[in-house]
Write a protein that holds these residues in place. Structure first.
Motif, PDB file in Angstrom:
ATOM      1  N   VAL A   5      93.373   6.633  16.356  1.00  0.00           N
ATOM      2  CA  VAL A   5      93.664   5.688  15.282  1.00  0.00           C
ATOM      3  C   VAL A   5      92.375   4.925  14.999  1.00  0.00           C
ATOM      4  N   PRO A   6      91.849   5.048  13.784  1.00  0.00           N
ATOM      5  CA  PRO A   6      90.576   4.386  13.499  1.00  0.00           C
ATOM      6  C   PRO A   6      90.731   2.875  13.408  1.00  0.00           C
ATOM      7  N   PRO A   7      89.672   2.163  13.727  1.00  0.00           N
ATOM      8  CA  PRO A   7      89.686   0.714  13.500  1.00  0.00           C
ATOM      9  C   PRO A   7      89.532   0.462  11.999  1.00  0.00           C
ATOM     10  N   PRO A   8      89.795  -0.758  11.547  1.00  0.00           N
ATOM     11  CA  PRO A   8      89.601  -1.066  10.126  1.00  0.00           C
ATOM     12  C   PRO A   8      88.132  -0.914   9.726  1.00  0.00           C
ATOM     13  N   PRO A   9      87.857  -0.729   8.437  1.00  0.00           N
ATOM     14  CA  PRO A   9      86.462  -0.669   7.979  1.00  0.00           C
ATOM     15  C   PRO A   9      85.687  -1.905   8.443  1.00  0.00           C
ATOM     16  N   GLY A  10      84.460  -1.670   8.881  1.00  0.00           N
ATOM     17  CA  GLY A  10      83.622  -2.760   9.376  1.00  0.00           C
ATOM     18  C   GLY A  10      83.839  -3.064  10.854  1.00  0.00           C
ATOM     19  N   HIS A  11      84.808  -2.390  11.475  1.00  0.00           N
ATOM     20  CA  HIS A  11      85.087  -2.562  12.903  1.00  0.00           C
ATOM     21  C   HIS A  11      84.679  -1.275  13.624  1.00  0.00           C
ATOM     22  N   TYR A  12      84.554  -1.376  14.924  1.00  0.00           N
ATOM     23  CA  TYR A  12      84.142  -0.251  15.751  1.00  0.00           C
ATOM     24  C   TYR A  12      85.122  -0.092  16.899  1.00  0.00           C
ATOM     25  N   LYS A  74      80.095  -6.926  16.100  1.00  0.00           N
ATOM     26  CA  LYS A  74      80.880  -8.150  16.169  1.00  0.00           C
ATOM     27  C   LYS A  74      82.382  -7.917  16.115  1.00  0.00           C
ATOM     28  N   HIS A  75      82.801  -6.728  15.728  1.00  0.00           N
ATOM     29  CA  HIS A  75      84.236  -6.420  15.645  1.00  0.00           C
ATOM     30  C   HIS A  75      84.470  -5.153  16.464  1.00  0.00           C
ATOM     31  N   LEU A  76      85.006  -5.316  17.659  1.00  0.00           N
ATOM     32  CA  LEU A  76      85.119  -4.196  18.586  1.00  0.00           C
ATOM     33  C   LEU A  76      86.541  -4.072  19.095  1.00  0.00           C
ATOM     34  N   HIS A  77      87.095  -2.896  18.956  1.00  0.00           N
ATOM     35  CA  HIS A  77      88.376  -2.539  19.552  1.00  0.00           C
ATOM     36  C   HIS A  77      88.037  -1.651  20.745  1.00  0.00           C
ATOM     37  N   ILE A  78      88.767  -1.788  21.822  1.00  0.00           N
ATOM     38  CA  ILE A  78      88.463  -0.964  22.986  1.00  0.00           C
ATOM     39  C   ILE A  78      89.675  -0.130  23.357  1.00  0.00           C
ATOM     40  N   GLN A  79      89.402   1.074  23.867  1.00  0.00           N
ATOM     41  CA  GLN A  79      90.472   1.981  24.245  1.00  0.00           C
ATOM     42  C   GLN A  79      90.063   2.725  25.502  1.00  0.00           C
ATOM     43  N   GLY A  80      90.943   2.703  26.485  1.00  0.00           N
ATOM     44  CA  GLY A  80      90.690   3.427  27.715  1.00  0.00           C
ATOM     45  C   GLY A  80      91.988   3.916  28.312  1.00  0.00           C
ATOM     46  N   ASP A  81      91.892   4.727  29.343  1.00  0.00           N
ATOM     47  CA  ASP A  81      93.095   5.283  29.947  1.00  0.00           C
ATOM     48  C   ASP A  81      93.522   4.543  31.213  1.00  0.00           C
ATOM     49  N   SER A  82      92.875   3.431  31.522  1.00  0.00           N
ATOM     50  CA  SER A  82      93.270   2.627  32.676  1.00  0.00           C
ATOM     51  C   SER A  82      94.175   1.488  32.215  1.00  0.00           C
ATOM     52  N   MET A  83      95.458   1.592  32.525  1.00  0.00           N
ATOM     53  CA  MET A  83      96.402   0.566  32.107  1.00  0.00           C
ATOM     54  C   MET A  83      96.048  -0.779  32.737  1.00  0.00           C
ATOM     55  N   HIS A 117      95.006  -8.663  17.592  1.00  0.00           N
ATOM     56  CA  HIS A 117      95.257  -8.674  19.032  1.00  0.00           C
ATOM     57  C   HIS A 117      96.226  -7.583  19.468  1.00  0.00           C
ATOM     58  N   ASP A 118      97.000  -7.044  18.534  1.00  0.00           N
ATOM     59  CA  ASP A 118      97.894  -5.959  18.914  1.00  0.00           C
ATOM     60  C   ASP A 118      97.152  -4.626  18.978  1.00  0.00           C
ATOM     61  N   VAL A 119      95.901  -4.596  18.542  1.00  0.00           N
ATOM     62  CA  VAL A 119      95.109  -3.375  18.594  1.00  0.00           C
ATOM     63  C   VAL A 119      94.101  -3.421  19.732  1.00  0.00           C
ATOM     64  N   LEU A 120      93.713  -4.608  20.144  1.00  0.00           N
ATOM     65  CA  LEU A 120      92.700  -4.767  21.185  1.00  0.00           C
ATOM     66  C   LEU A 120      93.357  -5.263  22.451  1.00  0.00           C
ATOM     67  N   PRO A 121      93.376  -4.529  23.504  1.00  0.00           N
ATOM     68  CA  PRO A 121      92.947  -3.153  23.683  1.00  0.00           C
ATOM     69  C   PRO A 121      94.088  -2.179  23.454  1.00  0.00           C
ATOM     70  N   GLU A 122      93.786  -0.911  23.541  1.00  0.00           N
ATOM     71  CA  GLU A 122      94.803   0.121  23.396  1.00  0.00           C
ATOM     72  C   GLU A 122      94.798   0.984  24.660  1.00  0.00           C
ATOM     73  N   TYR A 123      95.983   1.243  25.173  1.00  0.00           N
ATOM     74  CA  TYR A 123      96.097   2.112  26.350  1.00  0.00           C
ATOM     75  C   TYR A 123      96.353   3.533  25.877  1.00  0.00           C
ATOM     76  N   MET A 124      95.530   4.459  26.316  1.00  0.00           N
ATOM     77  CA  MET A 124      95.710   5.868  25.994  1.00  0.00           C
ATOM     78  C   MET A 124      95.919   6.599  27.312  1.00  0.00           C
ATOM     79  N   PRO A 125      97.125   7.118  27.547  1.00  0.00           N
ATOM     80  CA  PRO A 125      97.333   7.840  28.804  1.00  0.00           C
ATOM     81  C   PRO A 125      96.432   9.062  28.894  1.00  0.00           C
ATOM     82  N   PRO A 126      95.987   9.382  30.107  1.00  0.00           N
ATOM     83  CA  PRO A 126      95.128  10.561  30.249  1.00  0.00           C
ATOM     84  C   PRO A 126      95.894  11.826  29.889  1.00  0.00           C
ATOM     85  N   PRO A 127      95.183  12.862  29.408  1.00  0.00           N
ATOM     86  CA  PRO A 127      95.859  14.125  29.070  1.00  0.00           C
ATOM     87  C   PRO A 127      96.450  14.755  30.312  1.00  0.00           C
ATOM     88  N   LYS A 128      97.533  15.460  30.110  1.00  0.00           N
ATOM     89  CA  LYS A 128      98.211  16.153  31.235  1.00  0.00           C
ATOM     90  C   LYS A 128      97.692  17.542  31.404  1.00  0.00           C
TER      91      LYS A 128
END
Length: 128
Positions: A5-12, A74-83, A117-128
């Motif tokens: 899911v991409p972040p909004p324009p101007g965000h990373y 300055k606008h950073l969303h983070i995503q990792g697989d560590s809950m 705040h509902d996008v930062l951070p995002e939990y992505m479960p590791p692939p099975k």
């Protein structure tokens, strides 16, 4: 199956992961920052020597935030697989206790009201 899911324009978006072969064992981290068009802005990996998997998981977002700071992001969303890590980021008090210096610098440059705040951070479960 997970989708990006991409972040909004101007965000990373910072994607991060840390792992160790054994616990403790040889450990490493990887981080990548992409823009809203999924264009790779920067990527790094680091060997950590013999460490625990938890140490590696905590180092990955820390080093990724350092990378974002160095790029002036300055606008950073983070995503990792560590809950544990991603939920702790939501609780900034807990996250600051673990990554105080990085987040203190990060909070100075980030306009937090512009980050959903509902996008930062995002939990992505590791692939099975």
């Amino acid at each position: 199956m997970a989708t990006w899911v991409p972040p909004p324009p101007g965000h990373y978006k910072l994607h991060f992961d840390g792992a160790s072969r054994g616990n403790p064992g040889m450990a490493g981290v990887g981080m990548a920052i992409l823009d809203h068009n999924a264009v790779l802005i920067s990527a790094q990996c680091h060997a950590l020597g013999s460490q625990s998997n938890n140490f590696a998981e905590w180092q990955a977002p820390s080093l990724g935030i350092d990378m974002a700071i160095s790029l002036g992001i300055k606008h950073l969303h983070i995503q990792g697989d560590s809950m544990v890590v991603t939920q702790s980021v939501l609780n900034c008090k807990n996250f600051l206790a673990n990554l105080a210096s990085d987040l203190a610098a990060f909070h100075k440059i980030v306009e937090r009201d512009d980050i959903p705040h509902d996008v930062l951070p995002e939990y992505m479960p590791p692939p099975k």
